[in-house]
Every structure is written in C-alpha cells, then in structure tokens.
Design a protein around this motif. Structure first.
Motif, PDB file in Angstrom:
ATOM      1  N   ASP A 120     -13.067   1.845   2.790  1.00  0.00           N
ATOM      2  CA  ASP A 120     -12.769   2.898   3.757  1.00  0.00           C
ATOM      3  C   ASP A 120     -12.289   4.142   3.012  1.00  0.00           C
ATOM      4  OD1 ASP A 120     -13.343   1.044   5.740  1.00  0.00           O
ATOM      5  OD2 ASP A 120     -11.267   0.365   5.846  1.00  0.00           O
ATOM      6  N   TRP A 121     -13.227   4.858   2.389  1.00  0.00           N
ATOM      7  CA  TRP A 121     -12.887   5.991   1.539  1.00  0.00           C
ATOM      8  C   TRP A 121     -12.223   7.110   2.312  1.00  0.00           C
ATOM      9  CZ3 TRP A 121     -12.531   5.064  -3.322  1.00  0.00           C
ATOM     10  CH2 TRP A 121     -13.358   4.112  -3.925  1.00  0.00           C
ATOM     11  N   ILE A 122     -12.717   7.410   3.496  1.00  0.00           N
ATOM     12  CA  ILE A 122     -12.142   8.513   4.273  1.00  0.00           C
ATOM     13  C   ILE A 122     -10.703   8.187   4.652  1.00  0.00           C
ATOM     14  CG2 ILE A 122     -12.336   9.832   6.420  1.00  0.00           C
ATOM     15  CD1 ILE A 122     -15.393   9.428   6.188  1.00  0.00           C
ATOM     16  N   GLU A 123     -10.468   6.946   5.076  1.00  0.00           N
ATOM     17  CA  GLU A 123      -9.108   6.527   5.407  1.00  0.00           C
ATOM     18  C   GLU A 123      -8.199   6.617   4.176  1.00  0.00           C
ATOM     19  OE1 GLU A 123      -6.633   2.690   7.151  1.00  0.00           O
ATOM     20  OE2 GLU A 123      -8.797   2.532   6.865  1.00  0.00           O
ATOM     21  N   LEU A 124      -8.699   6.202   3.039  1.00  0.00           N
ATOM     22  CA  LEU A 124      -7.919   6.249   1.807  1.00  0.00           C
ATOM     23  C   LEU A 124      -7.568   7.678   1.429  1.00  0.00           C
ATOM     24  CD1 LEU A 124      -6.709   4.626  -0.513  1.00  0.00           C
ATOM     25  CD2 LEU A 124      -8.904   4.825  -1.690  1.00  0.00           C
ATOM     26  N   GLY A 160      -1.691   7.472   8.344  1.00  0.00           N
ATOM     27  CA  GLY A 160      -3.088   7.597   7.907  1.00  0.00           C
ATOM     28  C   GLY A 160      -3.994   6.610   8.607  1.00  0.00           C
ATOM     29  N   PHE A 161      -3.514   5.382   8.796  1.00  0.00           N
ATOM     30  CA  PHE A 161      -4.306   4.391   9.538  1.00  0.00           C
ATOM     31  C   PHE A 161      -4.516   4.839  10.974  1.00  0.00           C
ATOM     32  CE2 PHE A 161      -4.284   0.873  12.559  1.00  0.00           C
ATOM     33  CZ  PHE A 161      -5.485   0.274  12.213  1.00  0.00           C
ATOM     34  N   LEU A 162      -3.460   5.344  11.601  1.00  0.00           N
ATOM     35  CA  LEU A 162      -3.591   5.789  12.996  1.00  0.00           C
ATOM     36  C   LEU A 162      -4.571   6.956  13.128  1.00  0.00           C
ATOM     37  CD1 LEU A 162       0.154   5.554  14.094  1.00  0.00           C
ATOM     38  CD2 LEU A 162      -1.713   3.992  14.690  1.00  0.00           C
ATOM     39  N   ILE A 163      -4.513   7.893  12.191  1.00  0.00           N
ATOM     40  CA  ILE A 163      -5.442   9.030  12.217  1.00  0.00           C
ATOM     41  C   ILE A 163      -6.872   8.547  11.980  1.00  0.00           C
ATOM     42  CG2 ILE A 163      -6.149  11.129  10.982  1.00  0.00           C
ATOM     43  CD1 ILE A 163      -3.153  11.700  10.556  1.00  0.00           C
ATOM     44  N   ALA A 164      -7.057   7.684  10.986  1.00  0.00           N
ATOM     45  CA  ALA A 164      -8.401   7.167  10.702  1.00  0.00           C
ATOM     46  C   ALA A 164      -8.935   6.370  11.881  1.00  0.00           C
ATOM     47  CB  ALA A 164      -8.368   6.307   9.438  1.00  0.00           C
ATOM     48  N   ILE A 180       0.839  -1.197   0.000  1.00  0.00           N
ATOM     49  CA  ILE A 180       0.000   0.000   0.000  1.00  0.00           C
ATOM     50  C   ILE A 180       0.875   1.248   0.000  1.00  0.00           C
ATOM     51  CG2 ILE A 180      -1.646   1.340   1.385  1.00  0.00           C
ATOM     52  CD1 ILE A 180      -2.869  -1.395   2.199  1.00  0.00           C
ATOM     53  N   GLY A 181       1.985   1.210   0.745  1.00  0.00           N
ATOM     54  CA  GLY A 181       2.921   2.332   0.760  1.00  0.00           C
ATOM     55  C   GLY A 181       3.529   2.597  -0.597  1.00  0.00           C
ATOM     56  N   LEU A 182       3.848   1.539  -1.328  1.00  0.00           N
ATOM     57  CA  LEU A 182       4.371   1.685  -2.682  1.00  0.00           C
ATOM     58  C   LEU A 182       3.360   2.400  -3.569  1.00  0.00           C
ATOM     59  CD1 LEU A 182       6.452   0.892  -4.945  1.00  0.00           C
ATOM     60  CD2 LEU A 182       5.054  -1.120  -5.275  1.00  0.00           C
ATOM     61  N   VAL A 183       2.123   1.937  -3.510  1.00  0.00           N
ATOM     62  CA  VAL A 183       1.065   2.548  -4.328  1.00  0.00           C
ATOM     63  C   VAL A 183       0.830   3.999  -3.902  1.00  0.00           C
ATOM     64  CG1 VAL A 183      -1.388   2.432  -4.918  1.00  0.00           C
ATOM     65  CG2 VAL A 183      -0.028   0.341  -4.838  1.00  0.00           C
ATOM     66  N   LEU A 184       0.792   4.242  -2.593  1.00  0.00           N
ATOM     67  CA  LEU A 184       0.562   5.605  -2.113  1.00  0.00           C
ATOM     68  C   LEU A 184       1.715   6.531  -2.482  1.00  0.00           C
ATOM     69  CD1 LEU A 184      -0.963   4.972   1.407  1.00  0.00           C
ATOM     70  CD2 LEU A 184      -2.109   5.967  -0.568  1.00  0.00           C
ATOM     71  N   GLY A 216     -12.213   7.125  14.160  1.00  0.00           N
ATOM     72  CA  GLY A 216     -13.261   6.110  14.131  1.00  0.00           C
ATOM     73  C   GLY A 216     -13.748   5.748  12.741  1.00  0.00           C
ATOM     74  N   VAL A 217     -12.938   6.020  11.720  1.00  0.00           N
ATOM     75  CA  VAL A 217     -13.349   5.715  10.344  1.00  0.00           C
ATOM     76  C   VAL A 217     -12.460   4.665   9.687  1.00  0.00           C
ATOM     77  CG1 VAL A 217     -14.424   7.968   9.975  1.00  0.00           C
ATOM     78  CG2 VAL A 217     -12.002   7.649   9.418  1.00  0.00           C
ATOM     79  N   ALA A 218     -11.640   3.966  10.487  1.00  0.00           N
ATOM     80  CA  ALA A 218     -10.700   3.000   9.925  1.00  0.00           C
ATOM     81  C   ALA A 218     -11.384   1.706   9.489  1.00  0.00           C
ATOM     82  CB  ALA A 218      -9.588   2.694  10.919  1.00  0.00           C
ATOM     83  N   THR A 219     -12.487   1.360  10.122  1.00  0.00           N
ATOM     84  CA  THR A 219     -13.167   0.109   9.797  1.00  0.00           C
ATOM     85  C   THR A 219     -14.622   0.406   9.456  1.00  0.00           C
ATOM     86  OG1 THR A 219     -11.741  -1.061  11.346  1.00  0.00           O
ATOM     87  CG2 THR A 219     -13.712  -2.199  10.604  1.00  0.00           C
TER      88      THR A 219
END
Length: 91
Positions: A62-66, A46-50, A12-16, A54-57
């Motif tokens: 998970d559009w907001i997390e993305l 980004g995962f930690l912030i999401a 995911i990091g590569l793609v991001l 409360g929007v990580a799952t």
C-alpha cells in the motif's frame, strides 16, 4: 482493533516516528516517547485518510498509504518539536 492490531500500530508508529525524525532537517529536541507517540498518531490518522480515499487495501504494498503516513509522521514530529522541543531553550 485487536491486540495484534494495537501491537502492529505501535511498531509501525515507532518506525514512522524515527523516519519522521530522519527526514525532518535539523535537531529535534524531543524525547523518544514523544517521537513514538507522533508516529503512532501518524499511523492511525494515515490509515483513516487512506481508508477514506479507498487506497488502504490493495493487492500489493500500500504505497500511497505508506507515503501518507510518512508525510504525517514528519508533520507530527515537526509539530511536537515546535510545541515541546523549545522547553530547554526557555530555562
């Protein structure tokens, strides 16, 4: 974090990182390993912030997390370019 969690974070990091380079205007004079590192850091932060918001799952994508991760990836690539990218210009 499990082995597969680490592998997925790198993928995911590569793609991001690549997305961050594509979205950021201009030429980014940084190596690919730094692009991947910027993307991995953006993915983790980004995962930690999401998760904190409360929007990580969710039940679906998970559009907001993305979106958070993409914005962070652009910022990370920009920061890496600002810190590392001008090394060639100094010589």
């Amino acid at each position: 974090m499990s082995f597969w969690g680490i592998i997925w974070t790198i993928i995911i990091g590569l793609v991001l990182g690549v997305l961050g380079r594509l979205i950021l205007p201009g030429k980014q004079n940084i190596p690919i390993w730094l692009t991947i590192l910027a993307g991995v850091v953006a993915s983790i932060v980004g995962f930690l912030i999401a998760n904190a918001l409360g929007v990580a799952t969710t039940n679906g994508v998970d559009w907001i997390e993305l979106i958070i991760k993409i914005v962070l990836a652009v910022a990370a690539v920009w920061g890496a370019t600002a810190l590392y990218g001008n090394r060639g210009a100094r010589a």
